[in-house]
Scaffold this motif. Structure first.
Motif, PDB file in Angstrom:
ATOM      1  N   LEU A 121       0.764  -1.258  -0.110  1.00  0.00           N
ATOM      2  CA  LEU A 121       0.150  -0.053   0.546  1.00  0.00           C
ATOM      3  C   LEU A 121       1.341   1.369   0.248  1.00  0.00           C
ATOM      4  O   LEU A 121       0.649   1.964  -0.599  1.00  0.00           O
ATOM      5  CB  LEU A 121      -1.050  -0.210   0.925  1.00  0.00           C
ATOM      6  N   LEU A 122       2.215   1.187   0.885  1.00  0.00           N
ATOM      7  CA  LEU A 122       3.136   2.579   0.581  1.00  0.00           C
ATOM      8  C   LEU A 122       3.394   2.826  -1.303  1.00  0.00           C
ATOM      9  O   LEU A 122       3.408   3.612  -2.028  1.00  0.00           O
ATOM     10  CB  LEU A 122       3.914   2.066   1.460  1.00  0.00           C
ATOM     11  N   CYS A 123       3.723   1.528  -1.342  1.00  0.00           N
ATOM     12  CA  CYS A 123       3.970   1.378  -2.505  1.00  0.00           C
ATOM     13  C   CYS A 123       2.775   1.798  -4.096  1.00  0.00           C
ATOM     14  O   CYS A 123       3.632   2.448  -4.598  1.00  0.00           O
ATOM     15  CB  CYS A 123       4.827   0.012  -3.326  1.00  0.00           C
ATOM     16  N   LEU A 124       1.716   1.569  -3.592  1.00  0.00           N
ATOM     17  CA  LEU A 124       0.476   1.906  -4.431  1.00  0.00           C
ATOM     18  C   LEU A 124       0.264   3.408  -3.828  1.00  0.00           C
ATOM     19  O   LEU A 124       0.620   4.447  -5.052  1.00  0.00           O
ATOM     20  CB  LEU A 124      -0.251   1.439  -3.950  1.00  0.00           C
ATOM     21  N   ALA A 125       0.700   4.268  -3.061  1.00  0.00           N
ATOM     22  CA  ALA A 125       0.181   5.793  -3.006  1.00  0.00           C
ATOM     23  C   ALA A 125       1.596   6.308  -3.476  1.00  0.00           C
ATOM     24  O   ALA A 125       1.101   7.290  -4.513  1.00  0.00           O
ATOM     25  CB  ALA A 125       0.398   5.382  -1.566  1.00  0.00           C
ATOM     26  N   ILE A 143       1.069   6.182  -7.135  1.00  0.00           N
ATOM     27  CA  ILE A 143      -0.180   7.067  -7.676  1.00  0.00           C
ATOM     28  C   ILE A 143       0.464   9.003  -7.637  1.00  0.00           C
ATOM     29  O   ILE A 143      -0.129   9.328  -8.473  1.00  0.00           O
ATOM     30  CB  ILE A 143      -1.137   6.941  -6.891  1.00  0.00           C
ATOM     31  N   LEU A 144       0.792   9.147  -6.740  1.00  0.00           N
ATOM     32  CA  LEU A 144       1.996  10.479  -6.666  1.00  0.00           C
ATOM     33  C   LEU A 144       2.453  10.500  -7.448  1.00  0.00           C
ATOM     34  O   LEU A 144       2.763  11.965  -7.912  1.00  0.00           O
ATOM     35  CB  LEU A 144       2.144  10.814  -4.662  1.00  0.00           C
ATOM     36  N   ILE A 145       3.806   9.570  -7.787  1.00  0.00           N
ATOM     37  CA  ILE A 145       4.398  10.259  -8.523  1.00  0.00           C
ATOM     38  C   ILE A 145       4.543  10.599 -10.125  1.00  0.00           C
ATOM     39  O   ILE A 145       5.033  11.146 -11.164  1.00  0.00           O
ATOM     40  CB  ILE A 145       6.047   8.857  -8.082  1.00  0.00           C
ATOM     41  N   GLY A 163       1.436  10.983 -10.771  1.00  0.00           N
ATOM     42  CA  GLY A 163       0.192  12.626 -10.681  1.00  0.00           C
ATOM     43  C   GLY A 163       1.267  13.350 -11.227  1.00  0.00           C
ATOM     44  O   GLY A 163       1.656  14.257 -11.779  1.00  0.00           O
ATOM     45  N   PHE A 164       2.514  13.147  -9.725  1.00  0.00           N
ATOM     46  CA  PHE A 164       3.824  14.060 -10.583  1.00  0.00           C
ATOM     47  C   PHE A 164       4.095  14.220 -11.921  1.00  0.00           C
ATOM     48  O   PHE A 164       4.582  15.451 -12.348  1.00  0.00           O
ATOM     49  CB  PHE A 164       4.501  14.912  -9.199  1.00  0.00           C
ATOM     50  N   LEU A 165       4.634  13.406 -12.628  1.00  0.00           N
ATOM     51  CA  LEU A 165       4.811  13.041 -13.680  1.00  0.00           C
ATOM     52  C   LEU A 165       4.556  13.439 -14.530  1.00  0.00           C
ATOM     53  O   LEU A 165       5.271  14.269 -15.796  1.00  0.00           O
ATOM     54  CB  LEU A 165       5.737  11.524 -13.661  1.00  0.00           C
ATOM     55  N   THR A 166       2.639  13.521 -15.119  1.00  0.00           N
ATOM     56  CA  THR A 166       2.092  13.320 -15.783  1.00  0.00           C
ATOM     57  C   THR A 166       1.340  15.060 -15.835  1.00  0.00           C
ATOM     58  O   THR A 166       0.900  15.601 -16.285  1.00  0.00           O
ATOM     59  CB  THR A 166       0.687  12.266 -16.258  1.00  0.00           C
ATOM     60  N   GLY A 167       1.680  15.757 -14.920  1.00  0.00           N
ATOM     61  CA  GLY A 167       1.404  17.311 -14.700  1.00  0.00           C
ATOM     62  C   GLY A 167       0.758  17.235 -13.403  1.00  0.00           C
ATOM     63  O   GLY A 167      -0.098  18.379 -13.766  1.00  0.00           O
ATOM     64  N   GLY A 168      -0.245  16.206 -13.241  1.00  0.00           N
ATOM     65  CA  GLY A 168      -1.579  15.946 -12.762  1.00  0.00           C
ATOM     66  C   GLY A 168      -1.632  16.348 -10.973  1.00  0.00           C
ATOM     67  O   GLY A 168      -2.267  17.059 -10.427  1.00  0.00           O
ATOM     68  N   ILE A 169      -0.776  16.387 -10.728  1.00  0.00           N
ATOM     69  CA  ILE A 169      -0.292  16.853  -9.245  1.00  0.00           C
ATOM     70  C   ILE A 169       0.918  17.227  -8.423  1.00  0.00           C
ATOM     71  O   ILE A 169       1.737  17.353  -9.585  1.00  0.00           O
ATOM     72  CB  ILE A 169       0.510  15.598  -8.363  1.00  0.00           C
ATOM     73  N   GLY A 217       8.860  11.946  -1.468  1.00  0.00           N
ATOM     74  CA  GLY A 217      10.327  10.921  -1.044  1.00  0.00           C
ATOM     75  C   GLY A 217      10.302  10.187   0.490  1.00  0.00           C
ATOM     76  O   GLY A 217      10.787   9.448   0.262  1.00  0.00           O
ATOM     77  N   TRP A 218       9.437  10.210   1.533  1.00  0.00           N
ATOM     78  CA  TRP A 218       9.296  10.128   3.039  1.00  0.00           C
ATOM     79  C   TRP A 218       8.759   9.261   2.040  1.00  0.00           C
ATOM     80  O   TRP A 218       9.261   7.439   2.590  1.00  0.00           O
ATOM     81  CB  TRP A 218       8.601  11.075   3.249  1.00  0.00           C
ATOM     82  N   ILE A 219       8.019   8.835   1.462  1.00  0.00           N
ATOM     83  CA  ILE A 219       6.538   7.782   1.165  1.00  0.00           C
ATOM     84  C   ILE A 219       7.757   6.696   0.338  1.00  0.00           C
ATOM     85  O   ILE A 219       7.768   5.264   1.464  1.00  0.00           O
ATOM     86  CB  ILE A 219       5.867   8.280   0.475  1.00  0.00           C
TER      87      ILE A 219
END
Length: 148
Positions: free
Chosen positions: A41-45, A48-50, A52-58, A86-88
């Protein structure tokens, strides 16, 4: 949801599974829970976040930040979103490493008291705990090889 809230949830989630790993009986259910409910679940989170960042959505903040230079990484980590990402990342890899160490230590006959300092170091400073474990396990393996 704020970056601070995401950080807290991920942090407490990881701590709960570290406590299971350190103190609960290590049967198949506990080990699976640490792997799938904890690490997965940490990897999933993170994924999703990275993504979103790499595609510009986050936008994690840290304008002008990137992974291609030290300055770019410093800009990312100076922002709440970048630091949370980074922490996750650290939480997921350190918990996975702790799980591997615990399983390996159990298989090599190390008791929990011997494992706890290594697991604590892995939680607090991942590569230091792993480094220590690699030294300790090698010494045990050499002793067994010489005895046999």
């Amino acid at each position: 949801m704020s970056w601070g809230m995401i950080y807290l949830i991920a942090n407490y989630w990881a701590i709960a599974f570290w406590l299971l790993l350190a103190f609960a009986p290590r049967g198949p259910r506990i080990l699976s829970a640490v792997l799938y409910a904890g690490v997965f679940l940490l990897c999933l989170a993170y994924t999703i976040l990275i993504a979103g960042f790499l595609t510009g959505g986050i936008d994690p903040g840290g304008a002008g930040g990137d992974f291609m230079s030290l300055e770019g990484v410093m800009k990312l980590f100076a922002a709440p979103g970048g630091a949370t990402l980074g922490w996750i990342h650290y939480l997921a890899f350190d918990l996975f490493t702790g799980l591997w160490i615990a399983r390996d230590a159990d298989n090599k006959g190390f008791g929990r008291i011997a494992q706890l300092p290594v697991l604590f170091l892995t939680l607090m400073a991942g590569p230091v705990g792993l480094f220590l474990w690699l030294i300790v396990r090698e010494r045990r393996a050499r002793k067994r090889a010489n005895a046999g």
